[in-house]
Design an enzyme around this catalytic site. Structure first.
Site, PDB file in Angstrom:
ATOM      1  N   GLU A  23     -48.172  16.920 -23.837  1.00 18.24           N
ATOM      2  CA  GLU A  23     -49.371  17.729 -23.582  1.00 18.24           C
ATOM      3  C   GLU A  23     -50.200  17.190 -22.422  1.00 18.24           C
ATOM      4  O   GLU A  23     -50.845  17.939 -21.699  1.00 18.24           O
ATOM      5  CB  GLU A  23     -50.255  17.801 -24.835  1.00 18.24           C
ATOM      6  CG  GLU A  23     -49.530  18.211 -26.096  1.00 18.24           C
ATOM      7  CD  GLU A  23     -49.006  19.637 -26.068  1.00 18.24           C
ATOM      8  OE1 GLU A  23     -49.306  20.353 -25.092  1.00 18.24           O
ATOM      9  OE2 GLU A  23     -48.298  20.023 -27.002  1.00 18.24           O
ATOM     10  N   HIS A  43     -46.914  11.029 -31.077  1.00 14.33           N
ATOM     11  CA  HIS A  43     -45.979  12.118 -31.373  1.00 14.33           C
ATOM     12  C   HIS A  43     -45.280  11.812 -32.678  1.00 14.33           C
ATOM     13  O   HIS A  43     -44.970  10.652 -32.964  1.00 14.33           O
ATOM     14  CB  HIS A  43     -44.939  12.256 -30.243  1.00 14.33           C
ATOM     15  CG  HIS A  43     -44.183  13.544 -30.278  1.00 14.33           C
ATOM     16  ND1 HIS A  43     -43.081  13.721 -31.072  1.00 14.33           N
ATOM     17  CD2 HIS A  43     -44.399  14.722 -29.638  1.00 14.33           C
ATOM     18  CE1 HIS A  43     -42.627  14.965 -30.907  1.00 14.33           C
ATOM     19  NE2 HIS A  43     -43.413  15.592 -30.047  1.00 14.33           N
TER      20      HIS A  43
HETATM   21  N1  COA Z   1     -55.191   8.388 -30.804  1.00 19.06           N
HETATM   22  C1  COA Z   1     -55.564   7.375 -31.634  1.00 19.06           C
HETATM   23  N2  COA Z   1     -54.887   7.039 -32.728  1.00 19.06           N
HETATM   24  C2  COA Z   1     -53.801   7.749 -33.017  1.00 19.06           C
HETATM   25  C3  COA Z   1     -53.355   8.788 -32.210  1.00 19.06           C
HETATM   26  C4  COA Z   1     -54.088   9.106 -31.058  1.00 19.06           C
HETATM   27  N3  COA Z   1     -53.731  10.073 -30.242  1.00 19.06           N
HETATM   28  N4  COA Z   1     -52.232   9.313 -32.763  1.00 19.06           N
HETATM   29  C5  COA Z   1     -51.988   8.628 -33.868  1.00 19.06           C
HETATM   30  N5  COA Z   1     -52.938   7.665 -34.037  1.00 19.06           N
HETATM   31  C6  COA Z   1     -52.986   6.665 -35.085  1.00 19.06           C
HETATM   32  C7  COA Z   1     -53.422   7.268 -36.410  1.00 19.06           C
HETATM   33  O1  COA Z   1     -54.828   7.256 -36.542  1.00 19.06           O
HETATM   34  C8  COA Z   1     -52.734   6.354 -37.379  1.00 19.06           C
HETATM   35  O2  COA Z   1     -53.512   5.192 -37.447  1.00 19.06           O
HETATM   36  P1  COA Z   1     -53.581   4.336 -38.797  1.00 19.06           P
HETATM   37  O3  COA Z   1     -52.183   3.832 -39.020  1.00 19.06           O
HETATM   38  O4  COA Z   1     -54.570   3.278 -38.481  1.00 19.06           O
HETATM   39  O5  COA Z   1     -54.022   5.282 -39.876  1.00 19.06           O
HETATM   40  C9  COA Z   1     -51.422   6.015 -36.691  1.00 19.06           C
HETATM   41  O6  COA Z   1     -51.679   6.160 -35.294  1.00 19.06           O
HETATM   42  C10 COA Z   1     -50.266   6.928 -37.069  1.00 19.06           C
HETATM   43  O7  COA Z   1     -50.697   8.274 -36.937  1.00 19.06           O
HETATM   44  P2  COA Z   1     -50.081   9.524 -37.701  1.00 19.06           P
HETATM   45  O8  COA Z   1     -51.146  10.518 -37.925  1.00 19.06           O
HETATM   46  O9  COA Z   1     -49.277   9.069 -38.872  1.00 19.06           O
HETATM   47  O10 COA Z   1     -49.074  10.081 -36.632  1.00 19.06           O
HETATM   48  P3  COA Z   1     -48.396  11.480 -36.746  1.00 19.06           P
HETATM   49  O11 COA Z   1     -46.976  11.269 -36.395  1.00 19.06           O
HETATM   50  O12 COA Z   1     -48.684  12.142 -38.002  1.00 19.06           O
HETATM   51  O13 COA Z   1     -49.184  12.296 -35.643  1.00 19.06           O
HETATM   52  C11 COA Z   1     -49.844  13.454 -33.719  1.00 19.06           C
HETATM   53  C12 COA Z   1     -48.683  12.772 -34.465  1.00 19.06           C
HETATM   54  C13 COA Z   1     -49.340  14.043 -32.415  1.00 19.06           C
HETATM   55  C14 COA Z   1     -50.418  14.555 -34.596  1.00 19.06           C
HETATM   56  C15 COA Z   1     -50.924  12.381 -33.438  1.00 19.06           C
HETATM   57  O14 COA Z   1     -50.378  11.354 -32.660  1.00 19.06           O
HETATM   58  C16 COA Z   1     -52.167  12.944 -32.784  1.00 19.06           C
HETATM   59  O15 COA Z   1     -53.060  13.445 -33.481  1.00 19.06           O
HETATM   60  N6  COA Z   1     -52.285  12.845 -31.419  1.00 19.06           N
HETATM   61  C17 COA Z   1     -53.453  13.344 -30.738  1.00 19.06           C
HETATM   62  C18 COA Z   1     -53.404  14.829 -30.573  1.00 19.06           C
HETATM   63  C19 COA Z   1     -52.361  15.247 -29.610  1.00 19.06           C
HETATM   64  O16 COA Z   1     -52.207  14.719 -28.523  1.00 19.06           O
HETATM   65  N7  COA Z   1     -51.642  16.230 -30.072  1.00 19.06           N
HETATM   66  C20 COA Z   1     -50.612  16.838 -29.315  1.00 19.06           C
HETATM   67  C21 COA Z   1     -51.127  18.140 -28.827  1.00 19.06           C
HETATM   68  S1  COA Z   1     -52.545  18.003 -27.797  1.00 19.06           S
END
Ligand code: COA
Length: 381
Positions: free
Chosen positions: A318, A260
């Site tokens: 979610e 998140h």
């Molecule tokens: N699974 C695996 N790795 C994840 C992850 C996940 N669900 N969420 C984040 N990461 C990793 C990223 O790849 C990144 O890795 P890195 O440092 O090696 O590059 C690190 O954690 C930080 O991620 P970042 O994209 O900066 O986090 P964010 O704050 O921008 O993203 C979300 C937040 C919710 C978009 C992200 O956690 C995500 O995509 N989650 C999965 C989708 C999800 O559950 N969304 C919610 C609605 S279903």
């Protein structure tokens, strides 16, 4: 026209910028805390009725017994959809547009029959009719006739009734109500901000809410609880969880339902919904699926720590939303619209706050384009 005076630094996505003051909800991602109008979400979501929460957000106080009864009645009286709204839903169903698009189109019709300057009536109609729109449209999409609202049922129970045509059991109604209460407001998220911007121009509530639905529709906001549940279904058996999730992480894929932007510890809404799901699956849904989901969550958290150490990736809202709504018999296509059924009350509360402040939201932009260009006729270019 005068040029803009740029006073602040540009922050992409307005991250970290405070753009409003609110008494509606407080989100603390480091502490894993969500406060709704003064109440910790875990204290109030599984106990209050949705009508109570809406009243609380709109009036900043819980209603008395009489006030609650009156508010319930006022909402229930507004559930029936205008003929034009129903006509539009039928037309949309014949083209099989998505439920969110149908909700956006239908929301725009809700000014019909309500004076634009009667904000209270507009707000009641919007909250009362969102479930009616979603339920009627879902039935029309599947070739079924809409079900008339049941005035004796509360808001959440009536939504389930209008979807299925059957009066829900207490546990199901309570589970849905807990969900609606949990997601009703969440700080200055994108759709709430959109609603506040629109209403800050002294536009009307129906316009603000229609715009907010547009913002919520995008996958970066409305989320995709569907995929979180798909993962559990694809895993199918506890023994397959670790191998399946490990493969995904090896391929560099993200695990849906985890991580998140704001919460760096467990999202408190996940806990509330997990408890509600546990109660629901103990009585009315498939216990095996619930246990499998718990196992998938545990395994995912262990592997995320292994593959992404220090990123503090936790279960997000979610994951349990998907499990809970599935347990209530809702298909994935209805997850985002059901979120809107709740959030519309939060959007409206923010609109009221914004109207009180009276100031148009009008930030600045930093110009990065060319200067000193001179127009020449097309044939000389
Ligand atoms: N699974 C695996 N790795 C994840 C992850 C996940 N669900 N969420 C984040 N990461 C990793 C990223 O790849 C990144 O890795 P890195 O440092 O090696 O590059 C690190 O954690 C930080 O991620 P970042 O994209 O900066 O986090 P964010 O704050 O921008 O993203 C979300 C937040 C919710 C978009 C992200 O956690 C995500 O995509 N989650 C999965 C989708 C999800 O559950 N969304 C919610 C609605 S279903």
């Amino acid at each position: 026209m005068s040029g803009e005076m740029i006073s602040g630094a540009f922050e992409p996505g307005l991250e970290g910028i405070v753009a409003a003051e609110t008494r509606l909800s407080s989100v603390d991602g480091e502490a894993g805390e969500l406060i709704v109008a003064g109440f910790p979400v875990e204290d109030i979501a599984s106990r209050a009725s949705f009508e109570e929460i809406v009243y609380l957000l709109w009036h900043d106080a819980l209603p008395s017994v009489e006030q609650l009864a009156e508010f319930r009645e006022a909402l229930a009286a507004k559930r029936s959809l205008p003929g034009a709204t129903m006509g539009l839903l039928r037309a949309a169903a014949s083209e099989k547009v998505s439920v969110m698009d149908a909700l956006r189109m239908a929301a725009g019709t809700l000014s019909l029959g309500i004076p634009e300057d009667d904000a209270h009536e507009q707000a009641l109609a919007l909250v009362a009719r969102f479930p009616a729109i979603v339920a009627a449209y879902w039935r029309l999409l599947r070739g079924e006739e809409p079900v008339d609202p049941a005035p004796e049922l509360e808001h959440a129970a009536n939504y389930l009734y209008m979807l299925s045509g059957e009066k829900p059991g207490d546990n199901s109604a309570r589970a849905l109500e807990t969900y609606l209460n949990t997601v009703v407001d969440h700080g200055l998220n994108a759709s709430t901000f959109a609603a506040r911007v629109i209403v800050s121009t002294r536009s009307d509530l129906v316009s603000a809410i229609t715009g907010a639905i547009g913002a919520l529709k995008g996958p970066l906001h409305g989320g995709a609880p569907g995929p979180a549940l798909d993962t559990v279904f694809e895993i199918g058996k506890k023994v397959r969880a670790e191998g399946y999730l490990r493969e995904k992480l090896e391929r560099g894929e993200r695990l849906m339902g985890f991580g998140h932007r704001v919460y760096k510890v467990r999202d408190p809404r996940a806990d509330v919904l997990a408890a509600a799901a546990e109660r629901l699956y103990a009585t009315e849904a498939d216990r095996k699926l619930y246990e499998l989901a718990l196992h998938v969550e545990k395994t995912a958290l262990k592997l995320l720590e292994e593959y992404k150490p220090g990123r503090r990736l936790q279960t997000n809202v979610e994951f349990y939303t998907a499990l809970l709504l599935h347990g209530l018999g809702l298909p994935a296509e209805l997850f985002a619209p059901t979120f809107a059924v709740s959030r519309v009350a939060g959007w409206l509360a923010h609109c009221f706050e914004q109207q009180e402040s009276g100031r148009i939201i009008r930030p600045q932009s930093a110009y990065i384009g060319a200067r000193n260009r001179r127009w020449i006729p097309p044939e000389q270019r």
